[in-house]
Design an enzyme around this catalytic site. Structure first.
Site: not given
Ligand code: BG6
Length: 468
Positions: A49, A249
């Site tokens: 934007r 995850h």
């Molecule tokens: C993201 C979440 O998907 O994964 C975050 O939204 C989190 O809150 C992050 O911090 C963690 O990812 P990584 O790769 O830093 O462990």
């Protein structure tokens, strides 16, 4: 990493001025460029934007890239920035998409070729629907022909908020695009140490015969972060820990630990094997939610910027899950995650059953533990027992350890987004979530969310591990 297909490609990033683009996407693309893994002819078209001149935009991106001294050659950074183009537009305005389409056509004309086009939605999920419709209606996603100029859509988790909204999003995607065009990102799948779980399980014949309820006592999956909101309070407050990392995850980690050996290591077979496990997660009935789920919030969370006054959003969750397969009968899978925890670490502990009877109540439990350390300090640890030298048959525990960083030939661990962007260009969907996996994970998570109000929100101090 396999070299990327060399066909000219345009990366269109919606929301290029946002946090994800500057923290993950652009650094990953720069790194791929510096390793000569991007096609020779490529362009990154940012769509957002805010008004920028070309020069202002270049400077903005450079300032956001956060390059460490010596990380890249200055010449590479300069040439990389030459490939970035900005199109200012509003996400809900058809005219903005016309302007975008014109810009893409101009690039194709200057290359004398119809390029591949990848549309990455790096925006809050409430904008997905509108943008997907606009991409479709403006015909941006039409490939030039069956052979040349593919178009692909990349979307980030969370895919929906619960089973119903996930189904709606899925139906929309299915209506507007072909499944082979859709890449759903769960960046944990691209973590090297996570991919190693499959390699380790199936390349070492000594573990698979023991990988079941006869020999495994329990599994504990932890995703702990010491950081709090870091400016993401508003977004996080609408999700909470279970939607932010639990539904995606953490369940992907569970799937990789619990899945059967896939028929082959093709994308389809691996994704099917993962989703088979997720489909078998036993739903937690409301009457058991108190015993099986703990939810918490760190003290001070409600004063974080962007968090609603009096918010009841959880920053910590612990779930005892069960997989309804005979292989995993009565084996609890503890799933635990939190923000503002004592340390940042993601690891999976697989506890084997004690083979020896305890003679006395206070005898230490002798359990072998296999730990997959996902990050940081990626590696694998095995706890085992040896005889203490001297008289009698006394044993003590020792650790066998493998650390990626100790193996110099392994070099630096590959970055998650580099791997994902490379795979989307080569068309490999293995490390992307399938629609089956997403639906199965929501089917498990949604009833827990419905029982949320029955659970006390426990408080814990920042930096403490004590949520009881
Ligand atoms: C993201 C979440 O998907 O994964 C975050 O939204 C989190 O809150 C992050 O911090 C963690 O990812 P990584 O790769 O830093 O462990």
């Amino acid at each position: 990493m396999a070299p990327t297909a060399l066909y000219p490609t345009i990366f269109v990033i919606f929301g290029i001025t946002g946090d994800l683009a500057s923290r993950k996407l652009l650094p990953a693309l720069l790194s791929l460029y510096s390793k000569r893994l991007l096609p020779k002819r490529f362009a990154i078209v940012g769509f957002s934007r805010r008004p920028f001149t070309r020069e202002e935009f270049r400077e903005f991106i450079r300032s956001k890239l956060n390059i460490r001294v010596g990380q890249f050659k200055e010449e590479d950074v300069k040439h990389f920035l030459d490939h970035i183009i900005y199109v200012q537009g509003l996400f809900d305005q058809p005219d903005s998409y016309k302007a975008l389409a014109n810009r893409l056509t101009e690039i194709d004309k200057s290359w004398g070729q119809c390029s591949n086009k990848l549309f990455h939605l790096s925006v809050p999920p409430d904008l997905y629907e509108g943008i997907l419709h606009q991409i479709h209606d403006s015909k941006l996603a039409l490939p030039c022909s069956d052979e040349t100029g593919w178009t692909r859509i990349l979307i980030e988790k969370p895919f929906g908020n619960n089973t119903k909204t996930a189904q709606q999003l899925d139906a929309l995607l299915g209506k507007l695009f072909k499944e082979s065009q859709i890449f759903r990102i769960d960046h944990y799948l691209a973590k090297e140490a996570l991919q190693n779980i499959l390699a380790f399980r199936f390349a070492n014949s000594m573990f698979e015969p023991l990988w079941n309820a006869n020999h495994i006592d329990r599994v504990h999956i932890k995703l702990f972060e010491s950081i709090g909101m870091n400016g993401r309070g508003k977004f996080y407050d609408s999700l909470g820990a279970i939607r932010d990392v639990g539904q995606n995850h953490i369940l992907m980690m569970l799937a990789l630990i619990a899945m059967d050996k896939p028929d082959s290591f093709s994308a389809t077979d691996i994704r099917n094997a993962r989703s088979q496990v997720l489909r078998k997660l036993s739903s937690i009935p409301e009457r058991h939610i108190h015993e099986k789920v703990v939810r918490g919030q760190y003290n001070g969370y409600i004063s974080e910027e962007g968090v609603a006054a009096g918010s009841k959003t959880e920053t910590y969750v612990r779930i005892e899950a069960n997989v309804g397969l005979s292989r995993w009968k009565n084996v609890p899978f503890y799933l635990e995650t939190g923000k503002a925890m004592a340390e940042t670490k993601t690891e999976i502990d697989v506890y084997f059953k004690n083979t020896e009877d305890k003679k006395h109540e206070h005898d230490p439990v002798k359990q072998n533990i296999l730990t997959f350390r996902i990050q940081p300090d990626e590696g694998i640890k095995i706890r085992f027992f040896v005889k203490t030298p001297g008289p009698g048959l006394i044993t003590e525990s020792k650790i066998l350890k493998f650390k990626y960083s100790d193996v110099t030939s392994f070099g630096v661990m590959p970055d998650d987004y580099e791997r994902l962007l490379n795979d989307v260009v080569t068309g490999d969907q293995t490390l992307f979530a399938s629609t089956d996996e997403i639906m199965a994970s929501w089917k498990f998570i949604t009833p827990i969310l419905e029982g949320w109000s029955k659970l006390t929100l426990k408080k814990y101090n920042k930096g403490s591990a004590d949520v009881e």
